[in-house]
Write an enzyme that holds these catalytic residues in place. Structure first.
Site, mmCIF file in Angstrom:
data_model
loop_
_atom_site.group_PDB
_atom_site.id
_atom_site.type_symbol
_atom_site.label_atom_id
_atom_site.label_comp_id
_atom_site.label_asym_id
_atom_site.label_seq_id
_atom_site.Cartn_x
_atom_site.Cartn_y
_atom_site.Cartn_z
ATOM 1 N N LYS A 1 10.139 14.520 45.843
ATOM 2 C CA LYS A 1 10.810 13.614 44.917
ATOM 3 C C LYS A 1 11.263 12.337 45.619
ATOM 4 O O LYS A 1 11.260 11.252 45.018
ATOM 5 C CB LYS A 1 11.989 14.324 44.246
ATOM 6 C CG LYS A 1 11.561 15.478 43.344
ATOM 7 C CD LYS A 1 10.573 15.021 42.257
ATOM 8 C CE LYS A 1 10.247 16.120 41.270
ATOM 9 N NZ LYS A 1 9.355 15.660 40.188
ATOM 10 N N ASP B 1 -5.028 19.435 34.758
ATOM 11 C CA ASP B 1 -4.409 19.788 36.032
ATOM 12 C C ASP B 1 -4.302 18.486 36.812
ATOM 13 O O ASP B 1 -5.325 17.908 37.196
ATOM 14 C CB ASP B 1 -5.289 20.799 36.773
ATOM 15 C CG ASP B 1 -4.744 21.153 38.155
ATOM 16 O OD1 ASP B 1 -3.768 20.511 38.607
ATOM 17 O OD2 ASP B 1 -5.311 22.059 38.793
ATOM 18 N N ALA C 1 11.681 16.434 49.266
ATOM 19 C CA ALA C 1 10.775 15.523 49.973
ATOM 20 C C ALA C 1 9.728 14.956 49.025
ATOM 21 O O ALA C 1 9.374 13.771 49.098
ATOM 22 C CB ALA C 1 10.100 16.243 51.132
ATOM 23 N N TYR D 1 10.948 20.434 48.080
ATOM 24 C CA TYR D 1 10.975 19.851 46.741
ATOM 25 C C TYR D 1 11.564 18.443 46.790
ATOM 26 O O TYR D 1 11.008 17.494 46.226
ATOM 27 C CB TYR D 1 11.791 20.740 45.798
ATOM 28 C CG TYR D 1 11.995 20.157 44.417
ATOM 29 C CD1 TYR D 1 10.949 20.114 43.508
ATOM 30 C CD2 TYR D 1 13.237 19.657 44.024
ATOM 31 C CE1 TYR D 1 11.127 19.586 42.234
ATOM 32 C CE2 TYR D 1 13.425 19.133 42.757
ATOM 33 C CZ TYR D 1 12.371 19.100 41.870
ATOM 34 O OH TYR D 1 12.554 18.567 40.619
#
Length: 281
Positions: A151, A55, A149, A147
């Site tokens: 990336k 994880d 932001a 999403y």
């Protein structure tokens, strides 16, 4: 032959890239979340395909897994931050809890991997870090603000890291794909709740479009994997590699719009210059 460490190899681009590297004789340590995925991955190339459960939001576990991988296969030549998940919804609809969770996976996870692998790369003065971002990290699209932001943030981390480690012989490449025929839109696309009706014609369109296109996306993960190998094998690998006609279209449109805005407001931009200092004052 090269040694790879790739996060998120249960499916999609991560698995396609691992398969492509294994096919040419390389060794790959791939991280997965489930034991069944680990067994399937190891069976791809016994002795050269090594699966480890991870994880990426667990920084201590990242450190342990990276050390274990290095002990198992030796120095890591390519480290690929591929694990991540999506999210749709208007900014107003998105809870800070959801925002923190997505940044933990898409930004802090890759950062933990980078911090774990850099000491050995610095010691060797060699290595290549690859961050799988997205065209959404270059071009904004309503409904994908959170999403995008994450990336955008990963894009900046990668570009800044490239400047910091270039003198040390370490390379960095950000890979920004468009839509690909993976399970991403079907299995890794949670959305903001509750929804606000006022965003039906803007933010809510993104989720519908992504789900409608599922299975019909323009990009092939297998061809994307081959393109990544070609780019990384180049004498001067790119800092940014767009993948897909849609990625190219959206990025060019975004950059053209920003360039036009900069030009339109250039005089006002320059108007804030301080008065020249007077000698002797």
């Amino acid at each position: 032959m090269a040694n790879w460490f790739i996060t998120g190899t249960s499916s999609g681009l991560g698995l396609a890239l691992a398969r492509a590297a294994l096919a040419r004789g390389d060794t790959v340590v791939g991280t997965v979340r489930a034991q069944a995925d680990a067994q399937a991955f190891a069976a791809l190339a016994p002795g050269r395909a090594h699966a480890m459960k991870l994880d990426v939001t667990d920084e201590a576990a990242v450190q342990v897994v990276v050390r274990t991988a290095q002990g198992l296969v030796g120095p890591l030549d390519y480290v690929v931050n591929n694990a991540g998940r999506g999210f749709t919804g208007a900014i107003e609809e998105t809870s800070l809890e959801d925002a923190r969770a997505l940044f933990a996976v898409n930004v802090l996870g890759p950062m933990a991997v980078i911090k774990a692998v850099l000491p050995a790369m610095r010691a060797r003065r060699a290595g290549h870090i690859v961050n799988v971002t997205s065209v959404s990290g270059l071009a904004a699209w309503h409904g994908t603000g959170l999403y995008g932001a994450t990336k955008f943030a990963l894009e900046c981390l990668g570009r800044t890291l490239a400047q910091e480690v270039a003198p040390l012989g370490i390379r960095v490449t950000n890979v920004a794909p468009g839509g690909m025929r993976t399970a991403f839109a079907a299995t890794r696309l949670p959305g903001a709740e509750p929804v606000i009706a006022d965003y039906a014609q803007t933010a809510h369109v993104a989720r519908a479009v992504l789900q409608d296109k599922h299975g019909h996306e323009p990009g092939s993960p297998e061809r994307a994997a081959q393109a990544i190998l070609t780019a990384l094998d180049a004498p001067e690998p790119p800092l940014l590699l767009l993948l897909g006609e849609d990625a190219l279209h959206y990025a060019e449109h975004e950059f053209a719009g920003l360039e036009a805005q900069i030009a339109q407001w250039k005089d006002l931009t320059l108007s804030i210059a301080a008065e020249p200092e007077v000698a002797g004052s």
